[in-house]
Design a protein around this motif. Structure first.
Motif, mmCIF file in Angstrom:
data_model
loop_
_atom_site.group_PDB
_atom_site.id
_atom_site.type_symbol
_atom_site.label_atom_id
_atom_site.label_comp_id
_atom_site.label_asym_id
_atom_site.label_seq_id
_atom_site.Cartn_x
_atom_site.Cartn_y
_atom_site.Cartn_z
ATOM 1 N N SER A 188 73.169 26.475 -21.152
ATOM 2 C CA SER A 188 74.179 27.088 -21.997
ATOM 3 C C SER A 188 74.771 26.065 -22.935
ATOM 4 O O SER A 188 74.461 24.891 -22.882
ATOM 5 C CB SER A 188 75.277 27.713 -21.129
ATOM 6 O OG SER A 188 75.940 26.711 -20.397
ATOM 7 N N ASP A 189 75.677 26.529 -23.813
ATOM 8 C CA ASP A 189 76.200 25.662 -24.856
ATOM 9 C C ASP A 189 77.224 24.664 -24.341
ATOM 10 O O ASP A 189 77.434 23.628 -24.936
ATOM 11 C CB ASP A 189 76.841 26.515 -25.958
ATOM 12 C CG ASP A 189 75.828 27.453 -26.587
ATOM 13 O OD1 ASP A 189 74.655 27.077 -26.647
ATOM 14 O OD2 ASP A 189 76.209 28.555 -26.990
ATOM 15 N N GLY A 190 77.889 25.013 -23.253
ATOM 16 C CA GLY A 190 78.958 24.142 -22.803
ATOM 17 C C GLY A 190 78.520 22.967 -21.984
ATOM 18 O O GLY A 190 79.269 22.028 -21.770
ATOM 19 N N GLY A 191 77.286 23.011 -21.470
ATOM 20 C CA GLY A 191 76.756 21.883 -20.724
ATOM 21 C C GLY A 191 77.581 21.502 -19.533
ATOM 22 O O GLY A 191 77.845 22.296 -18.642
ATOM 23 N N CYS A 211 68.245 29.848 -26.461
ATOM 24 C CA CYS A 211 69.692 30.060 -26.592
ATOM 25 C C CYS A 211 70.051 31.504 -26.251
ATOM 26 O O CYS A 211 69.720 32.437 -26.999
ATOM 27 C CB CYS A 211 70.133 29.714 -28.004
ATOM 28 S SG CYS A 211 71.849 30.101 -28.366
ATOM 29 N N VAL A 212 70.756 31.697 -25.131
ATOM 30 C CA VAL A 212 71.123 33.040 -24.672
ATOM 31 C C VAL A 212 72.083 33.705 -25.653
ATOM 32 O O VAL A 212 71.898 34.861 -26.053
ATOM 33 C CB VAL A 212 71.753 32.965 -23.265
ATOM 34 C CG1 VAL A 212 72.330 34.311 -22.869
ATOM 35 C CG2 VAL A 212 70.719 32.519 -22.243
ATOM 36 N N ASN A 213 73.134 32.987 -26.041
ATOM 37 C CA ASN A 213 74.133 33.583 -26.925
ATOM 38 C C ASN A 213 73.585 33.879 -28.318
ATOM 39 O O ASN A 213 74.083 34.774 -29.008
ATOM 40 C CB ASN A 213 75.362 32.681 -27.025
ATOM 41 C CG ASN A 213 76.239 32.775 -25.786
ATOM 42 O OD1 ASN A 213 76.128 33.710 -25.013
ATOM 43 N ND2 ASN A 213 77.106 31.800 -25.601
ATOM 44 N N CYS A 214 72.564 33.130 -28.727
ATOM 45 C CA CYS A 214 71.921 33.419 -30.018
ATOM 46 C C CYS A 214 71.265 34.796 -29.986
ATOM 47 O O CYS A 214 71.398 35.601 -30.918
ATOM 48 C CB CYS A 214 70.872 32.359 -30.355
ATOM 49 S SG CYS A 214 71.517 30.671 -30.439
ATOM 50 N N ARG A 215 70.546 35.071 -28.876
ATOM 51 C CA ARG A 215 69.905 36.382 -28.746
ATOM 52 C C ARG A 215 70.949 37.496 -28.653
ATOM 53 O O ARG A 215 70.762 38.580 -29.207
ATOM 54 C CB ARG A 215 69.021 36.408 -27.494
ATOM 55 C CG ARG A 215 67.900 35.401 -27.432
ATOM 56 C CD ARG A 215 66.811 35.633 -28.455
ATOM 57 N NE ARG A 215 67.149 34.992 -29.728
ATOM 58 C CZ ARG A 215 67.061 33.676 -29.950
ATOM 59 N NH1 ARG A 215 66.650 32.865 -28.993
ATOM 60 N NH2 ARG A 215 67.368 33.175 -31.116
ATOM 61 N N LYS A 216 72.050 37.235 -27.964
ATOM 62 C CA LYS A 216 73.102 38.251 -27.861
ATOM 63 C C LYS A 216 73.686 38.579 -29.229
ATOM 64 O O LYS A 216 73.943 39.747 -29.548
ATOM 65 C CB LYS A 216 74.201 37.767 -26.927
ATOM 66 C CG LYS A 216 73.822 37.761 -25.452
ATOM 67 C CD LYS A 216 74.995 37.326 -24.591
ATOM 68 C CE LYS A 216 74.629 37.371 -23.112
ATOM 69 N NZ LYS A 216 75.754 36.943 -22.245
ATOM 70 N N MET A 217 73.899 37.550 -30.034
ATOM 71 C CA MET A 217 74.428 37.788 -31.381
ATOM 72 C C MET A 217 73.437 38.600 -32.212
ATOM 73 O O MET A 217 73.824 39.553 -32.911
ATOM 74 C CB MET A 217 74.721 36.454 -32.069
ATOM 75 C CG MET A 217 75.985 35.762 -31.594
ATOM 76 S SD MET A 217 77.496 36.664 -32.012
ATOM 77 C CE MET A 217 77.458 36.612 -33.809
ATOM 78 N N SER A 241 76.312 22.663 -30.572
ATOM 79 C CA SER A 241 76.237 23.944 -29.865
ATOM 80 C C SER A 241 75.575 24.999 -30.740
ATOM 81 O O SER A 241 75.615 24.933 -31.970
ATOM 82 C CB SER A 241 77.632 24.405 -29.447
ATOM 83 O OG SER A 241 78.428 24.654 -30.586
ATOM 84 N N GLN A 242 74.976 25.978 -30.088
ATOM 85 C CA GLN A 242 74.373 27.115 -30.760
ATOM 86 C C GLN A 242 74.813 28.399 -30.033
ATOM 87 O O GLN A 242 75.051 28.355 -28.834
ATOM 88 C CB GLN A 242 72.837 27.023 -30.761
ATOM 89 C CG GLN A 242 72.263 25.878 -31.571
ATOM 90 C CD GLN A 242 72.258 24.582 -30.797
ATOM 91 O OE1 GLN A 242 71.935 24.566 -29.608
ATOM 92 N NE2 GLN A 242 72.651 23.481 -31.428
ATOM 93 N N PRO A 243 74.924 29.518 -30.767
ATOM 94 C CA PRO A 243 74.691 29.660 -32.204
ATOM 95 C C PRO A 243 75.820 29.034 -33.016
ATOM 96 O O PRO A 243 76.972 29.001 -32.575
ATOM 97 C CB PRO A 243 74.659 31.174 -32.399
ATOM 98 C CG PRO A 243 75.560 31.708 -31.321
ATOM 99 C CD PRO A 243 75.344 30.798 -30.142
ATOM 100 N N PHE A 244 75.471 28.564 -34.193
ATOM 101 C CA PHE A 244 76.452 27.977 -35.101
ATOM 102 C C PHE A 244 76.069 28.421 -36.503
ATOM 103 O O PHE A 244 74.961 28.144 -36.965
ATOM 104 C CB PHE A 244 76.439 26.454 -34.981
ATOM 105 C CG PHE A 244 77.588 25.780 -35.673
ATOM 106 C CD1 PHE A 244 78.845 25.758 -35.108
ATOM 107 C CD2 PHE A 244 77.407 25.151 -36.903
ATOM 108 C CE1 PHE A 244 79.908 25.135 -35.732
ATOM 109 C CE2 PHE A 244 78.467 24.519 -37.537
ATOM 110 C CZ PHE A 244 79.717 24.514 -36.951
#
Length: 654
Positions: free
Chosen positions: A350-353, A539-545, A614-617
């Motif tokens: 994840s982005d927060g590491g 990137c999980v959050n990239c796909r969610k966006m 971090s991504q997504p950005f």
């Protein structure tokens, strides 16, 4: 707790760059000889206007205090306590609720040392500090002092002309950069929400671990210990609270090594988590963990560890309670280990590491500690607990199916990053549907070993698993009868990674560029603004966006019709740059990074210009590199639409 996570994440996430507003302090080291064995090593510090540098004596539970320490591997001398400081200022902080101590404009530190090795001629000290104004930057550098009056020659890293030229091309001549700083605090709040979410997920994992055969039966034994060894109720309650605290502490400490990695390089955990071979390793480990939950074998730590910890718990007092908590962590590893392994893998991906890992570990420890502490404080509540039995093994096997499904997420990451094209979206969904069906068949008692009676709750859980299998099954078709994105968004491969022919390899079939220079050139030719998308295959959050936000008609049409989309995959480490485009890049810490792949190039471009990894950005800019709005990260539909609309209005009004 949340403020701590967000502020600390802000501290470690930003990178120090060359002297400017991004590197607001300059340090000059000098030496004064006091005697044959004692020296004063002096740091004279210039601090840029509006910035302040925190003192060594700043409260520990406020902004991070400065520290001075010997460089790694140096011996032959000792530090005589903390350094003496020049004039500092003190001001009350509303964030921390206490006075903070810091330097303004200039500072002086005098560190006295005693030398025991007469042959020592140079000393290297590390200065680790935090410098802030509206936002904070870390300062972590080594300084070398000569004890014999010779000039210290600092090693200067040099690269060839080609590397200098290509590295310079990564430094974008951005305009309107004030918008970058205006988003720092907002992004830290968003990071705080993410940390809270991972804390809650860790908490749920801890509750599941509590309901396993390795942990649940230990409750009566623990309660019995506290009731027998604490005759006074008040003392028993204090011991129980301390026991719970130590459980949380032990699991929290497991994440500390990853913070060290994170401070070495803001890209390092992202690089680790998106590494193809590491994702394959996680896949193998989680399959192995699932096998232990299915009862094929048992995972245990060496028995000598638990025996030593158990023996130490008999000491009594605070130390004894700590070793009781440690014994619980060791003995229950066969059930908690797989869940912790999943948490580790998920957090690094994840982005927060490291901060996300700490939040998850603390949540896990809190959930595991809470029942033990409460039952130790109120022993009569034990009567309301269900008796241990076959249902515990059912929970364990159910968790095994969850581990199995989670494992394929990491195999999918490896497939995407490695460009193998083996685990396409429909194949992935089919595997998850099959695992859900097997889970239902197990819970209904058709397969596997039966542990006790088929209870109503077990049937209810089985019906839920069957419903999930039915929900997922149409996802293997070219045109599913319903959209699986609501559940699978971020976990399944992107829609364009399909066994069926697609128009292009861009999100949602949008037209996109995967090279920055090509995208900018096209934007200039059509006079359209640019949506710069720093993304990743894993990137999980990239796909969610993309699958939950970009898919909205009003947002999709804005991106498709009014913007030029440039998607840069920072984890694309398998596609090599042409030999003539590979080069050495000097990072802010003075180390050289070889830019070999497209992922190396885009990750470095992001950090060098936007000071985040971090991504997504997302960045909105004109073809002439003028920022049109503040950067955006993972957010909701309304905020993202308004952000795109504002950027477009700003472009049209210029």
């Amino acid at each position: 707790m949340k403020k701590f996570f967000t502020l600390f994440l802000l501290f470690i996430g930003l990178t120090v760059f060359s002297q400017s507003d991004d590197n607001p302090i300059v340090v000059t080291p000098t030496v004064e000889k006091i005697s044959d064995t004692e020296y004063d090593l002096i740091f004279d510090i210039e601090i840029a206007e509006d910035w302040h540098l925190y003192s060594q004596y700043n409260p520990e539970d406020a902004s991070l205090p400065m520290s001075i320490s010997p460089a790694e591997g140096q011996t032959g001398y000792t530090l005589n306590g903390k350094a003496k400081e020049g004039d500092t200022e003190t001001e009350f902080s509303e964030i921390w609720g206490k006075d903070e101590i810091f330097f303004v404009d200039e500072g002086r530190l005098v560190q006295r040392i005693t030398v025991s090795d007469a042959s020592l001629t140079q000393i290297t000290l590390n200065l680790d500090a935090q410098v802030c104004k509206e936002y904070c930057l870390p300062f972590d550098e080594d300084f070398t002092f000569s004890l014999i009056g010779e000039e210290v020659v600092q090693t200067v890293v040099e690269v060839d002309d080609k590397s200098q030229s290509l590295a310079q091309s990564l430094n974008l001549n951005l305009k309107n950069t004030a918008l970058l700083k205006s988003t720092t605090q907002k992004s830290s709040e968003e990071d705080g929400d993410s940390l809270l979410n991972i804390f809650l997920l860790g908490f749920v994992g801890g509750l599941l671990a509590f309901l396993t055969p390795c942990v649940f039966p230990m409750v009566p034994l623990t309660v019995s210990y506290f009731t027998k060894h604490n005759e006074k109720k008040g003392k028993g309650i204090r011991s129980a609270i301390l026991y719970g605290f130590f459980i949380v502490l032990i699991y929290g400490l497991l994440s500390l090594p990853f913070h060290y990695l994170d401070t070495l390089d803001p890209e390092i955990l992202n690089s680790i988590s998106t590494n193809m071979w590491l994702n394959l390793f996680f896949f193998t480990v989680l399959i192995f963990f699932a096998g232990s939950f299915f009862g094929f074998y048992e995972l245990t730590l060496p028995s000598s560890w638990s025996n030593k910890a158990d023996s130490a718990s008999s000491i009594g007092g605070i130390i004894g309670i700590f070793f009781m908590a440690l014994t619980l962590a060791i003995v229950s590893f066969s059930c908690t280990g797989p869940i912790l392994g999943s948490l580790l893998a998920g957090s690094l991906g994840s982005d927060g590491g490291a901060m996300q890992l700490s939040a998850g570990m603390i949540g896990f420890g809190a959930a595991l500690a809470l029942p033990f502490a409460l039952f130790a404080m109120f022993p009569k509540w034990l009567n309301s607990l269900p008796k241990s039995g076959g249902w515990l093994n059912t929970v364990k096997v159910f968790l095994g199916f969850l581990e199995l499904a989670f494992a394929f997420k990491f195999l999918s990451n490896a497939d995407l990053v490695g460009h193998w094209d083996l685990l396409k979206r429909e194949v992935f969904i089919g595997i998850w549907a099959f695992i859900s069906l097997l889970t239902a068949l197990y819970l209904f008692g058709f397969i596997g070993k039966k542990y006790g009676k088929i209870t109503f709750f077990r049937v209810l859980l089985g019906m839920g698993s069957l419903a999930l299998a039915i929900y997922l099954a149409p996802g293997v078709m070219e045109k599913p009868v319903w959209n699986q994105n609501a559940l699978l968004s971020g976990f399944a491969p992107p829609q364009f990674h399909s066994i069926y022919k697609k128009d292009n390899k861009c999100p949602l079939g949008l037209n996109c560029f995967k090279d920055f220079e090509e995208g900018i050139a096209y934007a200039k030719s059509v006079n359209k603004p640019v949506l710069l998308d720093f993304t990743g295959w894993a990137c999980v959050n990239c796909r969610k966006m993309e699958e939950n936000i970009w898919v909205k008609p009003e947002i999709y049409s804005l991106i498709s019709d009014d913007y030029v989309l440039i998607s840069l995959y920072v984890d694309d480490h398998e596609r090599q740059l042409p030999e003539e485009e590979q080069f050495d890049f000097i990072k802010p810490n003075g180390k050289v990074k070889r830019i070999r792949t497209y992922g190396d190039k885009w990750a470095t471009l992001q950090v060098a210009n936007f000071k985040t990894a971090s991504q997504p950005f997302y960045i909105l800019m004109s073809p002439n590199l003028e920022l049109l709005n503040s950067p955006q990260q993972y957010t909701d539909h309304t905020s993202y639409y308004n952000w795109l609309k504002t950027g477009l209005d700003n472009f049209n009004n210029n």
